[in-house]
Enzyme design. Structure first.
Site, PDB file in Angstrom:
ATOM      1  N   ASP A  94       6.961  -6.609   3.145  1.00  0.00           N
ATOM      2  CA  ASP A  94       6.854  -7.246   1.826  1.00  0.00           C
ATOM      3  C   ASP A  94       5.442  -7.761   1.536  1.00  0.00           C
ATOM      4  O   ASP A  94       5.243  -8.647   0.707  1.00  0.00           O
ATOM      5  CB  ASP A  94       7.884  -8.382   1.685  1.00  0.00           C
ATOM      6  CG  ASP A  94       7.726  -9.428   2.779  1.00  0.00           C
ATOM      7  OD1 ASP A  94       6.957  -9.171   3.726  1.00  0.00           O
ATOM      8  OD2 ASP A  94       8.368 -10.483   2.689  1.00  0.00           O
TER       9      ASP A  94
ATOM     10  N   HIS B  54     -17.927   9.129   7.921  1.00  0.00           N
ATOM     11  CA  HIS B  54     -17.006   8.111   7.384  1.00  0.00           C
ATOM     12  C   HIS B  54     -16.496   7.208   8.504  1.00  0.00           C
ATOM     13  O   HIS B  54     -15.297   6.923   8.590  1.00  0.00           O
ATOM     14  CB  HIS B  54     -15.853   8.774   6.633  1.00  0.00           C
ATOM     15  CG  HIS B  54     -16.302   9.431   5.359  1.00  0.00           C
ATOM     16  ND1 HIS B  54     -15.603  10.413   4.722  1.00  0.00           N
ATOM     17  CD2 HIS B  54     -17.414   9.224   4.607  1.00  0.00           C
ATOM     18  CE1 HIS B  54     -16.256  10.786   3.631  1.00  0.00           C
ATOM     19  NE2 HIS B  54     -17.357  10.077   3.544  1.00  0.00           N
TER      20      HIS B  54
ATOM     21  N   ASP C 267     -23.527   1.352   5.661  1.00  0.00           N
ATOM     22  CA  ASP C 267     -23.276   1.837   4.300  1.00  0.00           C
ATOM     23  C   ASP C 267     -22.247   0.890   3.700  1.00  0.00           C
ATOM     24  O   ASP C 267     -21.069   0.941   4.066  1.00  0.00           O
ATOM     25  CB  ASP C 267     -22.756   3.281   4.363  1.00  0.00           C
ATOM     26  CG  ASP C 267     -22.548   3.898   2.980  1.00  0.00           C
ATOM     27  OD1 ASP C 267     -22.540   3.152   1.981  1.00  0.00           O
ATOM     28  OD2 ASP C 267     -22.389   5.136   2.918  1.00  0.00           O
TER      29      ASP C 267
ATOM     30  N   ASP D 257     -23.670   0.784  -3.828  1.00  0.00           N
ATOM     31  CA  ASP D 257     -23.454   1.715  -2.709  1.00  0.00           C
ATOM     32  C   ASP D 257     -24.799   1.877  -2.005  1.00  0.00           C
ATOM     33  O   ASP D 257     -25.644   2.650  -2.453  1.00  0.00           O
ATOM     34  CB  ASP D 257     -22.936   3.049  -3.272  1.00  0.00           C
ATOM     35  CG  ASP D 257     -22.623   4.064  -2.191  1.00  0.00           C
ATOM     36  OD1 ASP D 257     -22.669   3.719  -1.002  1.00  0.00           O
ATOM     37  OD2 ASP D 257     -22.315   5.221  -2.557  1.00  0.00           O
TER      38      ASP D 257
ATOM     39  N   HIS E  86     -24.066  16.721   3.823  1.00  0.00           N
ATOM     40  CA  HIS E  86     -23.455  16.161   2.611  1.00  0.00           C
ATOM     41  C   HIS E  86     -24.414  16.282   1.418  1.00  0.00           C
ATOM     42  O   HIS E  86     -25.548  16.718   1.564  1.00  0.00           O
ATOM     43  CB  HIS E  86     -23.003  14.712   2.833  1.00  0.00           C
ATOM     44  CG  HIS E  86     -24.086  13.750   3.244  1.00  0.00           C
ATOM     45  ND1 HIS E  86     -25.041  13.288   2.379  1.00  0.00           N
ATOM     46  CD2 HIS E  86     -24.344  13.144   4.442  1.00  0.00           C
ATOM     47  CE1 HIS E  86     -25.834  12.443   3.007  1.00  0.00           C
ATOM     48  NE2 HIS E  86     -25.446  12.345   4.272  1.00  0.00           N
TER      49      HIS E  86
ATOM     50  N   HIS F 247     -24.262  10.905  -6.003  1.00  0.00           N
ATOM     51  CA  HIS F 247     -23.076  10.994  -6.863  1.00  0.00           C
ATOM     52  C   HIS F 247     -23.212   9.936  -7.941  1.00  0.00           C
ATOM     53  O   HIS F 247     -23.955   8.963  -7.789  1.00  0.00           O
ATOM     54  CB  HIS F 247     -21.799  10.781  -6.040  1.00  0.00           C
ATOM     55  CG  HIS F 247     -21.841   9.566  -5.152  1.00  0.00           C
ATOM     56  ND1 HIS F 247     -21.582   8.309  -5.609  1.00  0.00           N
ATOM     57  CD2 HIS F 247     -22.165   9.428  -3.835  1.00  0.00           C
ATOM     58  CE1 HIS F 247     -21.720   7.442  -4.611  1.00  0.00           C
ATOM     59  NE2 HIS F 247     -22.088   8.084  -3.522  1.00  0.00           N
TER      60      HIS F 247
ATOM     61  N   HIS G  16     -17.469   6.844  -6.147  1.00  0.00           N
ATOM     62  CA  HIS G  16     -17.747   8.227  -6.552  1.00  0.00           C
ATOM     63  C   HIS G  16     -17.259   8.294  -7.990  1.00  0.00           C
ATOM     64  O   HIS G  16     -16.105   8.612  -8.254  1.00  0.00           O
ATOM     65  CB  HIS G  16     -17.038   9.225  -5.645  1.00  0.00           C
ATOM     66  CG  HIS G  16     -17.533   9.141  -4.223  1.00  0.00           C
ATOM     67  ND1 HIS G  16     -16.806   9.555  -3.146  1.00  0.00           N
ATOM     68  CD2 HIS G  16     -18.700   8.691  -3.711  1.00  0.00           C
ATOM     69  CE1 HIS G  16     -17.498   9.352  -2.032  1.00  0.00           C
ATOM     70  NE2 HIS G  16     -18.653   8.827  -2.350  1.00  0.00           N
TER      71      HIS G  16
ATOM     72  N   GLU H 209     -29.088   9.585  -1.511  1.00  0.00           N
ATOM     73  CA  GLU H 209     -28.710   9.239  -0.146  1.00  0.00           C
ATOM     74  C   GLU H 209     -28.833  10.379   0.862  1.00  0.00           C
ATOM     75  O   GLU H 209     -27.856  10.754   1.499  1.00  0.00           O
ATOM     76  CB  GLU H 209     -27.287   8.709  -0.139  1.00  0.00           C
ATOM     77  CG  GLU H 209     -26.264   9.592  -0.850  1.00  0.00           C
ATOM     78  CD  GLU H 209     -24.848   9.031  -0.726  1.00  0.00           C
ATOM     79  OE1 GLU H 209     -24.426   8.791   0.415  1.00  0.00           O
ATOM     80  OE2 GLU H 209     -24.188   8.850  -1.763  1.00  0.00           O
TER      81      GLU H 209
ATOM     82  N   TYR I 201     -28.395  13.897  10.789  1.00  0.00           N
ATOM     83  CA  TYR I 201     -27.464  13.457  11.831  1.00  0.00           C
ATOM     84  C   TYR I 201     -27.513  14.464  12.977  1.00  0.00           C
ATOM     85  O   TYR I 201     -27.112  15.618  12.803  1.00  0.00           O
ATOM     86  CB  TYR I 201     -26.041  13.380  11.266  1.00  0.00           C
ATOM     87  CG  TYR I 201     -25.995  12.657   9.930  1.00  0.00           C
ATOM     88  CD1 TYR I 201     -25.848  11.271   9.865  1.00  0.00           C
ATOM     89  CD2 TYR I 201     -26.162  13.364   8.728  1.00  0.00           C
ATOM     90  CE1 TYR I 201     -25.850  10.610   8.644  1.00  0.00           C
ATOM     91  CE2 TYR I 201     -26.166  12.709   7.505  1.00  0.00           C
ATOM     92  CZ  TYR I 201     -26.016  11.332   7.466  1.00  0.00           C
ATOM     93  OH  TYR I 201     -26.024  10.684   6.251  1.00  0.00           O
TER      94      TYR I 201
ATOM     95  N   ARG J 217     -29.314   7.563   7.472  1.00  0.00           N
ATOM     96  CA  ARG J 217     -29.117   7.789   6.034  1.00  0.00           C
ATOM     97  C   ARG J 217     -29.789   6.626   5.307  1.00  0.00           C
ATOM     98  O   ARG J 217     -29.768   5.491   5.800  1.00  0.00           O
ATOM     99  CB  ARG J 217     -27.620   7.863   5.675  1.00  0.00           C
ATOM    100  CG  ARG J 217     -27.372   8.039   4.188  1.00  0.00           C
ATOM    101  CD  ARG J 217     -25.944   8.491   3.827  1.00  0.00           C
ATOM    102  NE  ARG J 217     -24.923   7.518   4.125  1.00  0.00           N
ATOM    103  CZ  ARG J 217     -24.083   7.604   5.149  1.00  0.00           C
ATOM    104  NH1 ARG J 217     -24.137   8.632   5.986  1.00  0.00           N
ATOM    105  NH2 ARG J 217     -23.171   6.673   5.355  1.00  0.00           N
TER     106      ARG J 217
ATOM    107  N   GLU K  53     -29.841   5.092   1.396  1.00  0.00           N
ATOM    108  CA  GLU K  53     -29.153   5.262   0.109  1.00  0.00           C
ATOM    109  C   GLU K  53     -29.498   4.127  -0.850  1.00  0.00           C
ATOM    110  O   GLU K  53     -29.343   2.955  -0.517  1.00  0.00           O
ATOM    111  CB  GLU K  53     -27.633   5.281   0.335  1.00  0.00           C
ATOM    112  CG  GLU K  53     -26.826   5.345  -0.949  1.00  0.00           C
ATOM    113  CD  GLU K  53     -25.334   5.537  -0.711  1.00  0.00           C
ATOM    114  OE1 GLU K  53     -24.831   5.078   0.336  1.00  0.00           O
ATOM    115  OE2 GLU K  53     -24.685   6.149  -1.578  1.00  0.00           O
TER     116      GLU K  53
END
Ligand code: GLY
Ligand code: MN
Ligand code: MN
Length: 451
Positions: free
Chosen positions: A42, A245, A262, A273, A352, A356, A363, A386, A390, A408, A410
Site C-alpha cells: 500500500d 546507466h 550524471d 542533466d 551513444h 537530446h 529526454h 554529452e 568508455y 563523459r 555533459e
C-alpha cells in the site's frame, strides 16, 4: 505544491490557446494526468505529474483529465478532477475538487472525474479528430474508445463520430520543443541548483567514501531547494564509469579512480542533466588526462554547433569526428578516420548519441528529424551536449593504461540568436579548474580538522 501565481496561470492559458490555434476547431484535445503507481503493497511511488498535462494545466493531482475544446461556447478548457472528500483528504492530502479547479487553476468548467464518460459524448459531437495519445493510460483509452464506438453506432441518426485519433507529437510536442521565457526561467533555476550539487560532490568525494554518499550530497542540495532528481542519478567510480546507466551507486571510491556523476535536479517539472568526471584523489593521471582532454575537445566543438539554422545533426557529427581522430592518435583505433566513422568502429568506445532535447522530460519531446532530415536549430531549443569515451576493463588490443577509464562531460545548452548559451557553466570542466577546486576543498577540510 504552491498554488499557481497569476503569471503562471497566464502562461498555462497562453499554452492552451496556442495549442488550440494549432489543432483548429475541428479537433478536441484530451490529456490525462498521471496515475499513482504502487511501489509495494500500500505504498506509492512519489507522484510525478504527466509532463503534457502539467505543461497545459499546472494542476498537480493524479486522476484528472484536461479537455481543450476549441470554439466551445460553454468554455474551451475543462478539467475533470477527483471530488473533495474530507475523510480521504485527512489520509492522502488536499484535493482541489471541481470548485478549486475553476477558482485556482483557471478551468472554465470542471467536473468530477467520474463524470468524464457521461460528459464525453457531447464533447466529441461534431469533432473530426481527437488529439489524444493512445497507449499511455489504458483506462482512459478504454473510456474514450468506448465513447467513440457508441457515437459511431448512433451516427446514422446523430452527429458523425470523430474520424481519427491524433498523437500529440506533431502539435503539443513541437510546441514544447521551443521553450518560452517562463520555461527558461525554470530551466535556468534547475541548472543553477544542479550545478551547485555537482560542485558539492566534487568537494566531498575522496578515497574511502562511497558512491551513495556522494549521491546523498547531490540529493541534499536538490532537496534544500525543494527539488528532486529529474532521473536516476549515476555515480560511478573506476570501472563503473564505463556502465552507461549505472545506478547501483554502492561502491567505495579509491585513489586513482575517476568518478563519473550524471545527475540533474527537477524544478517545477523542468530538469537539468549534467555530467562531470573527475579524479577521486584530486589529480588526473596521464592516461585519464589524455582521454579527458579528448572528450572535452569534442564537447566544446559540438557546443559551438548549436546555432540557429545549423543542422541539429552537426553536434554528433562533429563530436564523433574529434573523438575518432583522437582515438586514432591514442592508439585505441587504427585506420582511416572517415572509414572508421563510416563502419561505426568508433562505437566500440563511443556508443551513444551526443545530445537530446531537454525540458520537462530529461529526454524531452520534439522531433529530431523533419522529412527525413535533421531539423535546423532554432532559438528556444535546449539540448544536452554529452560526448564520452568508455574503455571497458579488459578491452582487447588496447593499452592497459586506458582500461576502465570512462569519461563523459555533459552540459545543457540553450540555442539563442547570439549562439549557444551553456546553462550549466557553473560547474568547472577544464582540468586545471577541477583540480584547483578539489585542492581547495581538501585544504579547507584539513584546516577544519586541525582547528
Ligand atoms: N542522464 C541521462 C542522459 O544523460 O541522457
Ligand atoms: Mn545525463
Ligand atoms: Mn543527457
Amino acid at each position: 505544491m504552491p498554488l499557481p501565481t497569476a503569471a503562471d496561470l497566464a502562461e498555462y492559458a497562453a499554452r492552451r490557446t496556442r495549442l488550440m490555434q494549432t489543432v483548429g476547431d475541428g479537433d478536441i484535445v484530451i490529456v490525462p494526468a498521471a496515475r499513482e503507481t504502487v511501489r509495494n503493497r500500500d505504498v506509492h511511488h512519489r507522484f510525478r505529474q504527466d509532463s503534457d498535462f502539467w505543461y497545459l494545466t499546472g494542476f498537480p493531482e493524479p486522476d484528472a483529465i484536461a479537455v481543450l475544446a476549441p470554439g466551445r461556447k460553454q468554455g474551451t478548457y475543462l478539467l475533470f478532477v477527483r471530488p473533495r472528500n474530507p475523510e480521504r483528504e485527512i489520509w492522502d492530502g488536499r484535493r482541489a475538487g471541481p470548485e478549486g479547479a475553476v477558482r485556482d487553476y483557471g478551468a472554465e468548467q470542471a467536473f468530477t472525474i467520474d463524470q468524464f464518460a457521461e460528459q464525453l459524448p457531447q464533447l466529441l459531437a461534431g469533432r473530426e479528430r481527437i488529439d489524444y495519445t493512445l497507449g499511455e493510460y489504458p483506462v482512459r483509452d478504454a473510456e474514450i474508445t468506448a465513447c467513440v464506438r457508441q457515437i459511431r453506432e448512433l451516427s446514422r441518426r446523430g452527429p458523425a463520430a470523430p474520424a481519427a485519433f491524433v498523437a500529440l507529437e506533431a502539435t503539443l510536442h513541437e510546441q514544447r520543443l521551443i521553450k518560452s521565457a517562463h520555461e527558461l526561467g525554470q530551466i535556468r533555476h534547475a541548472c543553477a541548483v544542479s550545478a551547485r550539487a555537482h560542485l558539492r560532490a566534487m568537494r566531498y568525494a575522496r578515497p574511502s567514501r562511497h558512491e551513495y554518499q556522494v549521491a546523498a550530497e547531490i540529493h541534499h542540495e536538490f532537496e534544500l531547494a525543494g527539488m528532486q532528481p529529474g532521473y536516476g542519478s549515476i555515480v560511478g567510480a573506476g570501472d563503473n564509469a564505463c556502465i552507461l546507466h549505472y545506478v547501483e551507486n554502492d561502491a567505495e571510491l579509491r585513489d586513482g579512480q575517476l568518478l563519473l556523476i550524471d545527475a540533474g535536479g527537477e524544478y517545477r517539472g523542468y530538469t537539468a542533466d549534467i555530467t562531470r568526471t573527475f579524479p577521486v584523489g584530486g589529480r588526473y593521471s596521464g592516461p585519464q588526462r589524455e582521454i579527458y582532454e579528448l572528450v572535452l575537445a569534442a564537447q566544446l566543438a559540438a557546443i559551438a554547433e548549436l546555432k540557429p539554422g545549423n543542422d541539429s545533426g552537426r553536434p554528433h557529427q562533429v563530436a564523433t569526428r574529434v573523438l575518432t581522430e583522437g582515438m586514432v592518435a591514442l592508439g585505441l583505433l587504427s585506420g582511416d578516420v572517415d572509414e572508421l566513422i563510416r563502419t561505426e568502429a568508433h562505437k566500440r568506445f563511443y556508443m551513444h548519441g551526443t545530445g537530446h532535447w531537454l525540458g520537462m522530460d530529461v529526454h524531452d519531446v520534439g522531433r529530431y528529424r523533419l522529412a527525413g532530415k535533421h531539423r535546423p536549430f532554432a532559438p528556444g531549443m535546449v539540448m544536452t551536449v554529452e560526448p564520452g569515451l568508455y574503455v571497458a576493463p579488459g578491452s582487447q588490443g588496447v593499452d592497459p593504461c586506458f582500461h576502465g577509464i570512462g569519461v563523459r562531460i555533459e552540459d545543457d545548452v540553450l540555442v539563442t540568436e547570439g549562439g549557444p548559451e551553456v546553462l550549466t557553466a557553473g560547474v568547472p570542466k577544464a582540468i586545471a579548474e577541477v583540480e584547483a577546486l578539489m585542492r581547495e576543498a581538501r585544504r579547507d577540510g584539513d584546516a577544519r580538522r586541525a582547528a
